[in-house]
Design a protein around this motif. Structure first.
Motif, PDB file in Angstrom:
ATOM      1  N   ASP A 263     -55.827   0.995 -22.677  1.00 15.83           N
ATOM      2  CA  ASP A 263     -54.700   1.528 -21.917  1.00 15.83           C
ATOM      3  C   ASP A 263     -53.575   1.984 -23.187  1.00 15.83           C
ATOM      4  O   ASP A 263     -52.960   2.857 -22.987  1.00 15.83           O
ATOM      5  N   ARG A 264     -53.544   1.306 -24.167  1.00 16.73           N
ATOM      6  CA  ARG A 264     -52.327   1.473 -25.032  1.00 16.73           C
ATOM      7  C   ARG A 264     -52.752   2.775 -25.752  1.00 16.73           C
ATOM      8  O   ARG A 264     -51.620   3.792 -26.049  1.00 16.73           O
ATOM      9  N   VAL A 265     -54.212   2.949 -26.234  1.00 15.96           N
ATOM     10  CA  VAL A 265     -54.594   4.239 -26.722  1.00 15.96           C
ATOM     11  C   VAL A 265     -54.114   5.394 -26.005  1.00 15.96           C
ATOM     12  O   VAL A 265     -53.843   6.358 -26.425  1.00 15.96           O
ATOM     13  N   ILE A 266     -54.721   5.311 -24.655  1.00 13.40           N
ATOM     14  CA  ILE A 266     -54.429   6.357 -23.915  1.00 13.40           C
ATOM     15  C   ILE A 266     -52.912   6.794 -23.747  1.00 13.40           C
ATOM     16  O   ILE A 266     -52.620   7.824 -23.389  1.00 13.40           O
ATOM     17  N   ARG A 267     -52.108   5.713 -23.513  1.00 10.32           N
ATOM     18  CA  ARG A 267     -50.596   5.816 -23.378  1.00 10.32           C
ATOM     19  C   ARG A 267     -50.078   6.663 -24.618  1.00 10.32           C
ATOM     20  O   ARG A 267     -49.011   7.308 -24.239  1.00 10.32           O
ATOM     21  N   VAL A 268     -50.258   6.005 -25.874  1.00 13.99           N
ATOM     22  CA  VAL A 268     -49.726   6.638 -26.960  1.00 13.99           C
ATOM     23  C   VAL A 268     -50.468   7.926 -27.387  1.00 13.99           C
ATOM     24  O   VAL A 268     -49.748   8.919 -27.752  1.00 13.99           O
ATOM     25  N   ASN A 269     -51.713   8.180 -27.031  1.00  6.18           N
ATOM     26  CA  ASN A 269     -52.343   9.485 -27.531  1.00  6.18           C
ATOM     27  C   ASN A 269     -52.401  10.369 -26.612  1.00  6.18           C
ATOM     28  O   ASN A 269     -52.943  11.597 -26.957  1.00  6.18           O
ATOM     29  N   LEU A 270     -52.177  10.253 -25.230  1.00  2.48           N
ATOM     30  CA  LEU A 270     -52.373  11.237 -24.163  1.00  2.48           C
ATOM     31  C   LEU A 270     -51.070  11.413 -23.285  1.00  2.48           C
ATOM     32  O   LEU A 270     -50.377  12.383 -23.170  1.00  2.48           O
ATOM     33  N   ARG A 271     -50.481  10.266 -22.767  1.00  2.00           N
ATOM     34  CA  ARG A 271     -49.576  10.287 -21.787  1.00  2.00           C
ATOM     35  C   ARG A 271     -48.370  10.760 -22.925  1.00  2.00           C
ATOM     36  O   ARG A 271     -47.414  11.622 -22.147  1.00  2.00           O
ATOM     37  N   SER A 272     -48.140  10.409 -23.925  1.00  2.52           N
ATOM     38  CA  SER A 272     -47.187  11.039 -24.840  1.00  2.52           C
ATOM     39  C   SER A 272     -47.166  12.649 -24.758  1.00  2.52           C
ATOM     40  O   SER A 272     -45.953  13.129 -25.070  1.00  2.52           O
ATOM     41  N   VAL A 273     -48.385  13.085 -25.146  1.00  2.00           N
ATOM     42  CA  VAL A 273     -48.473  14.501 -25.337  1.00  2.00           C
ATOM     43  C   VAL A 273     -47.985  14.978 -23.852  1.00  2.00           C
ATOM     44  O   VAL A 273     -47.020  16.336 -23.919  1.00  2.00           O
ATOM     45  N   MET A 274     -48.365  14.509 -22.930  1.00  2.00           N
ATOM     46  CA  MET A 274     -47.767  15.041 -21.406  1.00  2.00           C
ATOM     47  C   MET A 274     -46.254  15.167 -21.375  1.00  2.00           C
ATOM     48  O   MET A 274     -45.727  16.100 -21.022  1.00  2.00           O
ATOM     49  N   LEU A 275     -45.775  13.927 -21.720  1.00  2.00           N
ATOM     50  CA  LEU A 275     -44.228  13.824 -21.924  1.00  2.00           C
ATOM     51  C   LEU A 275     -43.596  14.790 -22.759  1.00  2.00           C
ATOM     52  O   LEU A 275     -42.771  15.367 -22.156  1.00  2.00           O
ATOM     53  N   CYS A 276     -44.278  14.597 -23.989  1.00  2.00           N
ATOM     54  CA  CYS A 276     -43.407  15.801 -24.844  1.00  2.00           C
ATOM     55  C   CYS A 276     -43.444  17.227 -24.314  1.00  2.00           C
ATOM     56  O   CYS A 276     -42.676  17.919 -24.384  1.00  2.00           O
ATOM     57  N   MET A 277     -44.587  17.681 -23.831  1.00  6.62           N
ATOM     58  CA  MET A 277     -44.772  18.901 -23.231  1.00  6.62           C
ATOM     59  C   MET A 277     -44.018  19.141 -22.047  1.00  6.62           C
ATOM     60  O   MET A 277     -43.192  20.080 -21.985  1.00  6.62           O
ATOM     61  N   LYS A 278     -43.768  17.972 -21.167  1.00  2.00           N
ATOM     62  CA  LYS A 278     -42.886  18.291 -20.088  1.00  2.00           C
ATOM     63  C   LYS A 278     -41.501  18.526 -20.257  1.00  2.00           C
ATOM     64  O   LYS A 278     -40.969  19.636 -20.023  1.00  2.00           O
ATOM     65  N   TYR A 279     -40.981  17.964 -21.266  1.00  2.00           N
ATOM     66  CA  TYR A 279     -39.416  18.050 -21.720  1.00  2.00           C
ATOM     67  C   TYR A 279     -39.393  19.159 -22.551  1.00  2.00           C
ATOM     68  O   TYR A 279     -38.199  20.116 -22.327  1.00  2.00           O
ATOM     69  N   GLU A 280     -40.415  19.609 -23.695  1.00  2.00           N
ATOM     70  CA  GLU A 280     -40.168  20.706 -24.461  1.00  2.00           C
ATOM     71  C   GLU A 280     -40.075  21.772 -23.457  1.00  2.00           C
ATOM     72  O   GLU A 280     -39.478  22.862 -23.945  1.00  2.00           O
ATOM     73  N   ILE A 281     -41.261  22.078 -22.792  1.00  2.00           N
ATOM     74  CA  ILE A 281     -41.411  23.230 -21.791  1.00  2.00           C
ATOM     75  C   ILE A 281     -40.161  23.479 -21.169  1.00  2.00           C
ATOM     76  O   ILE A 281     -39.284  24.667 -21.000  1.00  2.00           O
ATOM     77  N   ARG A 282     -39.578  22.369 -20.520  1.00  2.00           N
ATOM     78  CA  ARG A 282     -38.242  22.495 -19.561  1.00  2.00           C
ATOM     79  C   ARG A 282     -37.146  23.087 -20.626  1.00  2.00           C
ATOM     80  O   ARG A 282     -36.443  24.026 -20.147  1.00  2.00           O
ATOM     81  N   GLN A 283     -36.958  22.629 -21.579  1.00  2.00           N
ATOM     82  CA  GLN A 283     -35.915  23.168 -22.888  1.00  2.00           C
ATOM     83  C   GLN A 283     -36.268  24.611 -22.991  1.00  2.00           C
ATOM     84  O   GLN A 283     -35.139  25.357 -23.070  1.00  2.00           O
ATOM     85  N   MET A 284     -37.512  24.862 -23.331  1.00  2.00           N
ATOM     86  CA  MET A 284     -37.772  26.416 -23.750  1.00  2.00           C
ATOM     87  C   MET A 284     -37.522  27.455 -22.547  1.00  2.00           C
ATOM     88  O   MET A 284     -37.052  28.425 -22.612  1.00  2.00           O
ATOM     89  N   LEU A 285     -37.922  26.895 -21.321  1.00  2.00           N
ATOM     90  CA  LEU A 285     -37.690  27.703 -20.167  1.00  2.00           C
ATOM     91  C   LEU A 285     -36.203  27.722 -19.873  1.00  2.00           C
ATOM     92  O   LEU A 285     -35.604  29.085 -19.464  1.00  2.00           O
ATOM     93  N   ALA A 286     -35.385  26.837 -19.934  1.00  2.00           N
ATOM     94  CA  ALA A 286     -34.038  26.898 -19.851  1.00  2.00           C
ATOM     95  C   ALA A 286     -33.240  27.929 -20.757  1.00  2.00           C
ATOM     96  O   ALA A 286     -32.319  28.526 -20.776  1.00  2.00           O
ATOM     97  N   GLN A 287     -33.715  27.917 -22.009  1.00  2.00           N
ATOM     98  CA  GLN A 287     -33.549  29.004 -22.983  1.00  2.00           C
ATOM     99  C   GLN A 287     -33.934  30.334 -22.665  1.00  2.00           C
ATOM    100  O   GLN A 287     -33.095  31.224 -23.286  1.00  2.00           O
TER     101      GLN A 287
END
Length: 255
Positions: free
Chosen positions: A110-134
Motif C-alpha cells: 500500500d505504501r509503494v502504491i501511495r507514494v509511487n502512483l497516488r502521488s503522481v495523480m495528486l501532482c497532476m491534479k493540481y499542476e493541471i488546475r494551475q496550468m488551466l487557470a493560467q
C-alpha cells in the motif's frame, strides 16, 4: 541551446537527490526557475544551493507528495515564489517491494502504491488546475520505469504503480491536449541513484553482476541522462509530443 527553458517555471518533486536533483539542476541550466520539492527539506535545500551557485533561480519546498493538502500547498508556494507554473517533473518515488505476490506485505504494498502512483495523480491534479487557470500551454513529465512495460518478479507493487503512471500519463494527455498542455512520461532503466544502490545492497548484487542484464552498454545510466530527457519533454522543442513514454534505458526494452 542552453536557453531552451528560458522564462519558464519548473517544479521537480523528489528533487533532493538522484534523478530529481539532476533534473532540477539541468532544467535550471537551461534557464528555468525551479521549485525543488522533497520530503527531506535539507536535501532539497542542497539542490537549491547547487542551482544558486551556478547562477540559477530556485526555491525549496517541503512536501509529502502522497498527501493532498501538501501537494496543493506546494503548487500554491510555487506560484507565490515565481508567479506561475509552466512545467513539472513528477519524480518522487520510493524503492520497489522485494517479495513475491504470495508473500506480499500489504502495508509495504500500500505504501509503494501511495507514494509511487497516488502521488503522481495528486501532482497532476493540481499542476493541471494551475496550468488551466493560467490559460496557456504547459508540460508535465511523469517518471515511470522500464518496469512499466517489462516487469521483474518480486516487485508487484512497484510494477503496478509504474504501469499506473503510464496510464495516468496517457489519460492526462487526452484530457488536456485541447488546452495546449502536454503530458509525457520517461521510463528510466538502471540509473545510478541512491535508490538503485540500496536495492543492490538489499539483494546482494553488484554493479558488475547487474548492469549487463539491464543495459546494452553494460553500465548504469547517469541521473543527468534521464534529466536531459525530462528537460527536453518540458521544452518547446518537444511541442508536438504528448502521451508518449520515452525509454532512457540503454536498449533494455529491445530484448
Amino acid at each position: 541551446m542552453r536557453n531552451r527553458l528560458d522564462g519558464k517555471v519548473a517544479l521537480v518533486t523528489g528533487g533532493g537527490m538522484g534523478m530529481g536533483a539532476a533534473t532540477a539542476q539541468v532544467m535550471a541550466g537551461y534557464g528555468a526557475s525551479v521549485m525543488v520539492a522533497d520530503r527531506n527539506m535539507a536535501a532539497a535545500q542542497e539542490t537549491v544551493q547547487a542551482i544558486l551557485d551556478m547562477g540559477g533561480a530556485a526555491v525549496a519546498q517541503s512536501c509529502d507528495v502522497a498527501e493532498e493538502a501538501q501537494v496543493a500547498e506546494m503548487i500554491a508556494a510555487c506560484v507565490a515564489a515565481f508567479g506561475r507554473l509552466d512545467c513539472a517533473v513528477n519524480n518522487a518515488a520510493i524503492a520497489p517491494d522485494l517479495l513475491p505476490i504470495a508473500d506480499a506485505d500489504m502495508e509495504v504494498w500500500d505504501r509503494v502504491i501511495r507514494v509511487n502512483l497516488r502521488s503522481v495523480m495528486l501532482c497532476m491534479k493540481y499542476e493541471i488546475r494551475q496550468m488551466l487557470a493560467q490559460g496557456d500551454a504547459g508540460a508535465i513529465v511523469n517518471i515511470a520505469s522500464v518496469s512499466s512495460v517489462r516487469p521483474l518478479p518480486g516487485n508487484s507493487a512497484y510494477v503496478a504503480a509504474k504501469h499506473g503512471v503510464i496510464g495516468l500519463t496517457k489519460t492526462g494527455s487526452v484530457e488536456v491536449a485541447p488546452k495546449g498542455i502536454r503530458v509525457n512520461a520517461v521510463m528510466p532503466g538502471a540509473i545510478d541513484t541512491p535508490m538503485l544502490r540500496q536495492s543492490l545492497a538489499d539483494t546482494g548484487y553488484t554493479e558488475a553482476d547487474f548492469a549487463p542484464t539491464l543495459s546494452l552498454f553494460g553500465r548504469f545510466g547517469r541521473p543527468e541522462e534521464v534529466a536531459e530527457a525530462s528537460a527536453w519533454l518540458c521544452s518547446d522543442a518537444a511541442s508536438y509530443v504528448t502521451g508518449h513514454a520515452l525509454g532512457v534505458e540503454a536498449g533494455y526494452l529491445t530484448r
